[in-house]
Design a protein around this motif. Structure first.
Motif, PDB file in Angstrom:
ATOM      1  N   LYS A 224      38.766 -24.288   9.580  1.00 12.86           N
ATOM      2  CA  LYS A 224      38.699 -23.502  10.179  1.00 12.86           C
ATOM      3  C   LYS A 224      39.136 -22.851   9.501  1.00 12.86           C
ATOM      4  N   TRP A 225      40.117 -22.110   9.428  1.00 10.57           N
ATOM      5  CA  TRP A 225      41.135 -21.123   9.430  1.00 10.57           C
ATOM      6  C   TRP A 225      40.746 -20.427   8.209  1.00 10.57           C
ATOM      7  N   SER A 226      40.872 -21.162   6.875  1.00 10.36           N
ATOM      8  CA  SER A 226      40.787 -21.516   5.694  1.00 10.36           C
ATOM      9  C   SER A 226      39.710 -20.555   5.183  1.00 10.36           C
ATOM     10  N   THR A 227      38.791 -21.488   6.217  1.00 13.83           N
ATOM     11  CA  THR A 227      37.089 -21.044   5.550  1.00 13.83           C
ATOM     12  C   THR A 227      37.119 -19.980   6.110  1.00 13.83           C
ATOM     13  N   VAL A 228      37.440 -18.960   7.190  1.00 13.97           N
ATOM     14  CA  VAL A 228      37.154 -17.832   7.816  1.00 13.97           C
ATOM     15  C   VAL A 228      37.433 -16.944   7.207  1.00 13.97           C
ATOM     16  N   ALA A 229      39.018 -17.007   6.948  1.00 20.98           N
ATOM     17  CA  ALA A 229      40.060 -16.245   6.244  1.00 20.98           C
ATOM     18  C   ALA A 229      39.134 -16.318   4.668  1.00 20.98           C
ATOM     19  N   GLU A 230      38.422 -17.086   4.591  1.00 18.61           N
ATOM     20  CA  GLU A 230      38.667 -16.240   2.470  1.00 18.61           C
ATOM     21  C   GLU A 230      37.183 -15.753   2.064  1.00 18.61           C
ATOM     22  N   ASN A 231      36.008 -16.025   4.005  1.00 23.29           N
ATOM     23  CA  ASN A 231      35.376 -15.444   3.650  1.00 23.29           C
ATOM     24  C   ASN A 231      34.840 -14.652   4.449  1.00 23.29           C
ATOM     25  N   LEU A 232      35.890 -13.811   5.151  1.00 23.85           N
ATOM     26  CA  LEU A 232      35.403 -12.931   5.601  1.00 23.85           C
ATOM     27  C   LEU A 232      35.121 -11.597   5.572  1.00 23.85           C
ATOM     28  N   ALA A 233      34.171 -11.146   5.685  1.00 20.52           N
ATOM     29  CA  ALA A 233      33.588  -9.521   5.221  1.00 20.52           C
ATOM     30  C   ALA A 233      34.481  -8.471   4.448  1.00 20.52           C
ATOM     31  N   PRO A 234      34.553  -8.484   3.571  1.00 19.95           N
ATOM     32  CA  PRO A 234      36.242  -7.355   2.831  1.00 19.95           C
ATOM     33  C   PRO A 234      35.655  -5.583   4.316  1.00 19.95           C
ATOM     34  N   PRO A 235      37.285  -5.127   4.088  1.00 20.77           N
ATOM     35  CA  PRO A 235      37.209  -3.689   4.542  1.00 20.77           C
ATOM     36  C   PRO A 235      36.015  -2.767   4.591  1.00 20.77           C
ATOM     37  N   PRO A 236      34.819  -2.555   4.696  1.00 24.10           N
ATOM     38  CA  PRO A 236      33.910  -1.545   4.528  1.00 24.10           C
ATOM     39  C   PRO A 236      34.546   0.096   3.755  1.00 24.10           C
ATOM     40  N   GLN A 237      33.518   0.484   2.751  1.00 24.88           N
ATOM     41  CA  GLN A 237      33.566   1.831   1.778  1.00 24.88           C
ATOM     42  C   GLN A 237      33.719   2.189   1.409  1.00 24.88           C
TER      43      GLN A 237
ATOM     44  N   LYS B 157      35.653  -3.370  19.262  1.00 28.14           N
ATOM     45  CA  LYS B 157      35.849  -2.062  19.916  1.00 28.14           C
ATOM     46  C   LYS B 157      37.643  -1.610  18.433  1.00 28.14           C
ATOM     47  N   GLY B 158      37.680  -0.686  18.319  1.00 28.71           N
ATOM     48  CA  GLY B 158      38.087  -0.780  17.182  1.00 28.71           C
ATOM     49  C   GLY B 158      39.858   0.278  17.772  1.00 28.71           C
ATOM     50  N   VAL B 159      40.751  -0.065  16.983  1.00 23.54           N
ATOM     51  CA  VAL B 159      42.304   0.891  17.149  1.00 23.54           C
ATOM     52  C   VAL B 159      41.788   2.126  17.820  1.00 23.54           C
ATOM     53  N   THR B 160      41.087   3.275  16.984  1.00 23.54           N
ATOM     54  CA  THR B 160      40.692   4.943  17.518  1.00 23.54           C
ATOM     55  C   THR B 160      40.335   3.966  18.923  1.00 23.54           C
ATOM     56  N   GLU B 161      39.929   3.514  19.270  1.00 22.62           N
ATOM     57  CA  GLU B 161      38.711   3.517  20.448  1.00 22.62           C
ATOM     58  C   GLU B 161      37.417   4.637  20.435  1.00 22.62           C
ATOM     59  N   ASN B 162      37.047   4.676  19.403  1.00 22.65           N
ATOM     60  CA  ASN B 162      35.985   5.541  19.504  1.00 22.65           C
ATOM     61  C   ASN B 162      34.758   4.897  18.680  1.00 22.65           C
ATOM     62  N   SER B 163      34.640   3.778  18.746  1.00 27.99           N
ATOM     63  CA  SER B 163      33.670   2.995  18.095  1.00 27.99           C
ATOM     64  C   SER B 163      32.265   3.207  18.947  1.00 27.99           C
ATOM     65  N   PHE B 164      31.604   2.805  18.541  1.00 25.84           N
ATOM     66  CA  PHE B 164      30.029   1.751  19.224  1.00 25.84           C
ATOM     67  C   PHE B 164      30.255   0.989  19.560  1.00 25.84           C
ATOM     68  N   PRO B 165      30.567  -0.045  20.369  1.00 23.58           N
ATOM     69  CA  PRO B 165      31.423  -1.518  20.666  1.00 23.58           C
ATOM     70  C   PRO B 165      29.789  -2.836  20.086  1.00 23.58           C
ATOM     71  N   LEU B 166      28.337  -1.899  20.475  1.00 24.96           N
ATOM     72  CA  LEU B 166      27.453  -2.808  20.260  1.00 24.96           C
ATOM     73  C   LEU B 166      26.762  -2.156  19.473  1.00 24.96           C
ATOM     74  N   GLU B 167      27.536  -1.661  18.920  1.00 24.27           N
ATOM     75  CA  GLU B 167      26.276  -1.677  17.405  1.00 24.27           C
ATOM     76  C   GLU B 167      27.718  -1.250  15.763  1.00 24.27           C
ATOM     77  N   THR B 168      28.722  -1.720  16.254  1.00 25.66           N
ATOM     78  CA  THR B 168      29.185  -1.454  15.166  1.00 25.66           C
ATOM     79  C   THR B 168      29.822  -3.098  14.776  1.00 25.66           C
ATOM     80  N   ARG B 169      30.394  -3.089  13.419  1.00 26.36           N
ATOM     81  CA  ARG B 169      30.746  -5.328  12.916  1.00 26.36           C
ATOM     82  C   ARG B 169      31.825  -3.724  12.033  1.00 26.36           C
ATOM     83  N   ASN B 170      32.008  -4.892  12.181  1.00 19.87           N
ATOM     84  CA  ASN B 170      33.737  -5.067  10.674  1.00 19.87           C
ATOM     85  C   ASN B 170      34.437  -4.304  10.324  1.00 19.87           C
ATOM     86  N   LEU B 171      35.317  -3.430  12.015  1.00 19.85           N
ATOM     87  CA  LEU B 171      35.948  -2.870  11.814  1.00 19.85           C
ATOM     88  C   LEU B 171      37.372  -2.968  10.816  1.00 19.85           C
ATOM     89  N   ALA B 172      37.390  -2.013  10.281  1.00 13.74           N
ATOM     90  CA  ALA B 172      38.468  -1.715   8.838  1.00 13.74           C
ATOM     91  C   ALA B 172      40.027  -2.643   8.679  1.00 13.74           C
TER      92      ALA B 172
END
Length: 721
Positions: A548-561, A506-521
């Motif tokens: 684990k911190w570094s692995t996840v940080a360096e390989n996170l999906a980019p903010p969608p555009q 669920k995103g900062v604007t609280e208007n996303s669809f929690p079970l359908e969305t991923r990688n909130l920008a």
């Protein structure tokens, strides 16, 4: 009054008074009030300087109560959340359980903050009526923290001076009128009982808290100190189920008062818990008194309170010190027509943040210590907005009174829930309170994400103010627990090779669809920055960074555009048409937060961010901007090099009103009643950005236009992150 010299050179500035002349009763009824307090306690007043004809609240950080438990057989112990399939396994989230509807509601609303009592005036044996008051005038002296109220009652002058106390949860009054000598004007005390909270909506705003219709549900009594009675001292005990506390009174012995109960003990009348405070009759005093002076100290314990004169003296000194220390901004030499109101807001917001948001070990609820919104609980996602300004405005002591102890207090319950959900570290709740660290079932509260990296943000503010090893050590456990959770929550997408966040999310604007969305920008960019910040924290301490911190940080999906601009999230069929979809574009702030409050991070492309910001200017119209939206728009505008837009958002007074008393509102669609303190804290933080800049900014006052109409003098502010 001229601002006095402190330990460092101060600006030559007059701290403005905020005056109400002819009081607008309609604005008072809407909740526009003045108040005194210390961050843990506040006394809210109507135009008598007390709580005479409007039952405003007396609130604290420690006064809480539980409603009666569900009576239909549902048990609290049966609630374990609701399982949701999450990447191949069932995870129990804090959702409303359809099999336990009453328990779900009870957990949401309990415990709830209580109104500790009402102190007002009575006239000729009854509560002073509004219709009898003429020529009301009220002045708030912010330099000394004094409210002076003058008015006439039946043509006779009345003056009430109200003052709080930084050291104890007390308020002191000095009441002057010839009506006191005749016995016509007295002090009225009353104690309400909390209503049952039915949780009919997600918030349930209680502007006037408590009910006087259930006198048999609670008890009050005048009690004596076990050590023996004292002259000039009295105590009232109030018991509401498991909640008990005292009001400790003190007055000058040379001007004795009498505390009496209006109704016999056990009365079923609505006035059952009313008391009267009035001058004592004594042959030792030749002339009847024309004044009443007393302290009312609210406490969990029976105590000897400070005298009215002691509180008046020390609290003025404390307020003078507050204004003489820390950062300051002076716009008085500006010719811009918006400068005077902006200056007033800067001054008044600092006053009200000190009264409402300078608590001990906890952030305030969104309505501060004015009334209950969300049953008095605070929202962890607002911790940065509430408190970041303390650090950048050079008032670190108030920041340190809250952090990191708030997270340490919440860690045991939060860590246990995280473990039960199958993740590592500590996952911070959205809405809670310190006493139980409990949860409030609901979709947004279960899935909201952007509060998780806040400890890294706050820790870096703390380190900027005090770059010592002690600061690093104080925050290390909280940062470690947070990063452990963040890295374990991320899920490796075997198709893309990236780590995804959600679903559910669920995103900062609280208007996303929690079970359908991923990688909130915003959330995924904040996740990247937060994990990088945690790794940097470990390096500063000379310790190893968990792989684990570094692995996840360096390989996170980019903010969608899409089309070279950021979009709020991936999934649910979102495409470039979202800008024209009013259900989404009515609050698109998440895509500008990437270059708003979020510090620079490899996850964000500045060129894409600039293009997104320009699109935002076209789409997010004034009528739709709410709450702290203007603050983040101002920060974003400054960061992308457009100070004209930044000052536009800070001075768009018609769309972002501050009420008659100077407190921020939650403007925009479906606004909550004023005040709205994330708006106040974010306002100060945004002004700090615009004046002192941020990491990597160049030049002075980068958020103010260089058009010759703004003259900004400042001192003591630190750069934002």
């Amino acid at each position: 009054m001229t601002r006095q010299s402190g330990s460092a050179p101060r600006l030559d500035f007059e701290v403005h008074h905020s005056c109400w002349h002819e009081i607008d009763y309609n604005s008072i009824a809407r909740g526009s009030i003045s108040k005194v307090g210390n961050g843990d306690f506040a006394f809210n007043v109507d135009n008598t300087g007390m709580q005479t004809f409007i039952p405003f609240n007396t609130l604290s950080s420690w006064g809480w109560h539980n409603d009666s438990l569900p009576a239909d057989g549902e048990k609290l112990s049966d609630y374990h959340g609701v399982e949701v399939l999450t990447h191949g396994r069932n995870v129990s989230y804090d959702l409303e359980d359809p099999d336990l509807p009453e328990v779900s509601k009870w957990l949401t609303a309990n415990p709830n903050r209580v109104n500790l009592g009402r102190i007002g005036l009575k006239y000729k044996g009854d509560t002073l009526a509004q219709s009898l008051i003429t020529k009301p005038r009220q002045e708030l002296d912010v330099w000394n923290g004094i409210i002076t109220s003058t008015f006439k009652v039946d043509g006779q002058d009345v003056k009430v001076v109200t003052q709080g106390d930084f050291e104890t949860d007390a308020v002191t009054f000095q009441i002057e009128s010839d009506l006191i000598s005749t016995g016509d004007l007295q002090v009225n005390l009353d104690f309400p009982y909390p209503p049952k909270h039915n949780v009919t909506s997600s918030s349930d705003f209680e502007i006037f808290m408590g009910s006087y219709d259930f006198p048999l549900n609670h008890t009050t009594s005048i009690v004596t100190d076990p050590k023996g009675p004292r002259d000039g001292v009295a105590h009232i005990y109030h018991g509401m189920d498991e909640t008990t506390y005292f009001v400790n009174f003190r007055w000058p012995c040379r001007s004795p008062l009498s505390l009496t109960r209006n109704e016999p003990q056990g009365s079923s009348a609505v006035t059952a818990h009313r008391f009267t405070l009035s001058p004592a009759t004594s042959s030792r005093y030749e002339r009847p008194s024309t004044s009443i002076s007393f302290t009312a100290h609210f406490s969990l314990d029976l105590e000897l309170p400070a005298s009215p004169s002691a509180i008046r003296n020390r609290n003025s000194i404390a307020w003078n010190r507050f204004w003489s220390e820390g950062g300051f901004v002076d716009l008085t030499e500006s010719s811009n027509p918006n400068a005077t109101e902006l200056q007033r807001r800067i001054i008044m917001t600092q006053y009200y943040m000190r009264v409402n948001s300078a608590g001990t070990g906890q952030i305030p609820q969104e309505s501060g210590l004015v009334y209950n919104g969300w049953w008095g609980k605070f929202h962890l996602e607002m911790s940065v907005w509430h408190c970041a300004h303390w650090a950048t405005w050079g008032r670190q002591q108030y920041f340190d009174n809250i952090f990191p102890s708030m997270y340490e207090t919440l860690m045991p319950t939060s860590k246990a829930r995280t473990h039960n959900m199958g993740w590592e570290g500590t996952r911070w709740p959205k809405m809670t309170e310190l006493g139980t660290g409990g949860i409030a079932p609901g979709e947004t509260r279960a899935y909201l994400m952007w509060q998780q990296p806040h400890p890294m943000y706050l820790a870096n503010l703390a380190y900027q103010a005090k770059p010592t090893r002690q600061t690093l050590k104080e925050w290390d456990r909280v940062i470690t627990e947070t990063a452990d959770y963040m890295s374990s929550f991320a899920w490796r997408n075997e198709t893309t090779g990236h780590y995804d966040l959600g679903p559910p999310s669920k995103g900062v604007t609280e208007n996303s669809f929690p079970l359908e969305t991923r990688n909130l920008a915003y959330e995924i960019a904040y996740w990247r920055w937060g994990l990088d910040a945690a790794a940097d924290w470990k390096r500063k301490l000379g310790r190893a960074v968990p792989e684990k911190w570094s692995t996840v940080a360096e390989n996170l999906a980019p903010p969608p555009q899409i089309d070279g601009m950021y979009i709020p999230w991936e999934g649910s069929g979102l495409n470039s048409s979202w800008w024209e979809d009013p259900s989404l574009s009515k609050d698109p702030r998440s895509v500008i937060m990437l270059q708003g409050i979020l510090p620079d991070t490899p996850a964000v492309d500045p060129e894409v961010g600039l293009k997104t910001s320009n699109k935002m200017w076209e789409v997010w119209t004034d009528a739709n901007i709410r709450g702290w939206g203007r603050s983040v728009l101002a920060i974003n505008s400054a960061r992308v090099g457009n100070p004209e837009r930044a000052i536009y958002h800070m001075t768009n007074y018609g769309y972002w009103p501050f009420d008659d008393a100077g407190m921020p509102t939650r403007s925009g669609p479906n606004p909550s009643p004023p005040p709205y303190f994330p708006g106040g804290g974010s306002f100060l933080y945004a002004i700090g950005y615009m004046v002192a800049g941020w990491e990597g900014s160049e030049g002075d006052t980068p958020g103010f236009p260089k058009d010759g109409t703004w003259v900004v003098k400042h001192e003591g502010l630190l750069k934002a992150l």
